[in-house]
Design an enzyme around this catalytic site. Structure first.
Site, short mmCIF file in Angstrom:
data_model
loop_
_atom_site.label_atom_id
_atom_site.label_comp_id
_atom_site.label_asym_id
_atom_site.label_seq_id
_atom_site.Cartn_x
_atom_site.Cartn_y
_atom_site.Cartn_z
N CYS A 110 -8.83 -31.35 -5.90
CA CYS A 110 -7.85 -31.69 -4.87
C CYS A 110 -8.31 -33.02 -4.34
CB CYS A 110 -7.80 -30.66 -3.76
SG CYS A 110 -6.68 -31.20 -2.44
N CYS A 113 -7.94 -33.14 -0.26
CA CYS A 113 -8.78 -32.33 0.63
C CYS A 113 -9.50 -31.26 -0.20
CB CYS A 113 -7.96 -31.71 1.76
SG CYS A 113 -6.39 -30.99 1.28
N SER A 114 -9.09 -30.01 -0.10
CA SER A 114 -9.83 -28.97 -0.81
C SER A 114 -8.91 -27.81 -1.19
CB SER A 114 -10.98 -28.47 0.06
OG SER A 114 -10.46 -28.01 1.29
N CYS A 115 -7.66 -28.08 -1.55
CA CYS A 115 -6.72 -27.01 -1.91
C CYS A 115 -7.28 -26.22 -3.09
CB CYS A 115 -5.35 -27.60 -2.24
SG CYS A 115 -4.61 -28.44 -0.82
FE FE Z 1 -6.25 -30.07 -0.63
#
Ligand code: FE
Length: 206
Positions: A110, A113-115
């Site tokens: 991602c 961010c951190s999906c």
């Molecule tokens: Fe994300």
């Protein structure tokens, strides 16, 4: 004055605004009061990050390996297919499964961010959220894979999938050779979290 903060300030306003700092502050407070044991807390996080979460995804992969109809449904509509196995919930609303083949290896990042597909993989590992991984996975995926100890054949294409809030990816690794006699749970044991992010392969049976 029994308090060292302003009378009119509600206690929570003393906590830092950043959620991570806020959690840390709460943890410290609860630990000092003897209400929680930080080691036990780490154990819980560790369990969700490495055991419970990724075991769900591994069960999905193993099912896809042994059941060709399930595999078809998974590749067509992963959200519906994993829901058949009871894996639903936050951050799992729109899952897309991408299948590794001898021609193409898939890897998930991602960049923003951190999906991450929580219901299938649990909590994302620290490195998945790092600036370095997010930037380098797209720019130099083969070098990143080499850092993970994974060197792919020259002729195998690497495709990088960028997760978003709308789409979260699950890599369907190739079934290792020599696993013909294994049942579903033995197969699932060969599937690590990293194999479903695409930074590792499914393990060969020992
Ligand atoms: Fe994300």
């Amino acid at each position: 004055m029994p308090h060292d903060h302003a009378d009119d300030a509600p206690p929570h306003s003393l906590l830092p605004p950043d959620p991570e700092l806020r959690v840390k502050a709460l943890e410290t407070l609860l630990t000092r009061k003897g209400l929680i044991d930080p080691a036990a807390l780490d154990e819980i996080i560790e369990t969700y990050a490495h055991k419970v979460g990724p075991r769900n995804g591994a069960a999905v992969v193993a099912r896809a390996w042994i059941d060709p109809d399930f595999r078809k449904r998974l590749l067509k509509d992963a959200t519906a297919a994993v829901a058949e196995m009871g894996f639903t919930g936050r951050q799992g609303e729109h899952v897309v499964a991408v299948e590794n083949t001898p021609e193409q290896h898939n890897m998930v990042v991602c960049t923003l961010c951190s999906c991450y597909p929580w219901p299938l993989l649990g909590i994302p590992p620290g490195w998945y959220k790092s600036d370095a991984y997010r930037a380098r996975a797209v720019r130099e995926p083969r070098k990143v894979l080499a850092d993970f100890g994974l060197t792919l054949p020259e002729g195998q294409r690497v495709r990088v999938w960028d997760s978003t809030a709308e789409v979260r990816y699950l890599v369907l690794p190739m079934r290792p050779v020599g696993t013909e006699g294994l049942d579903e749970s033995a197969l699932a044991a060969l599937v690590s979290r990293d194999a479903m992010i695409g930074t590792a392969l499914a393990e060969a049976p020992t």
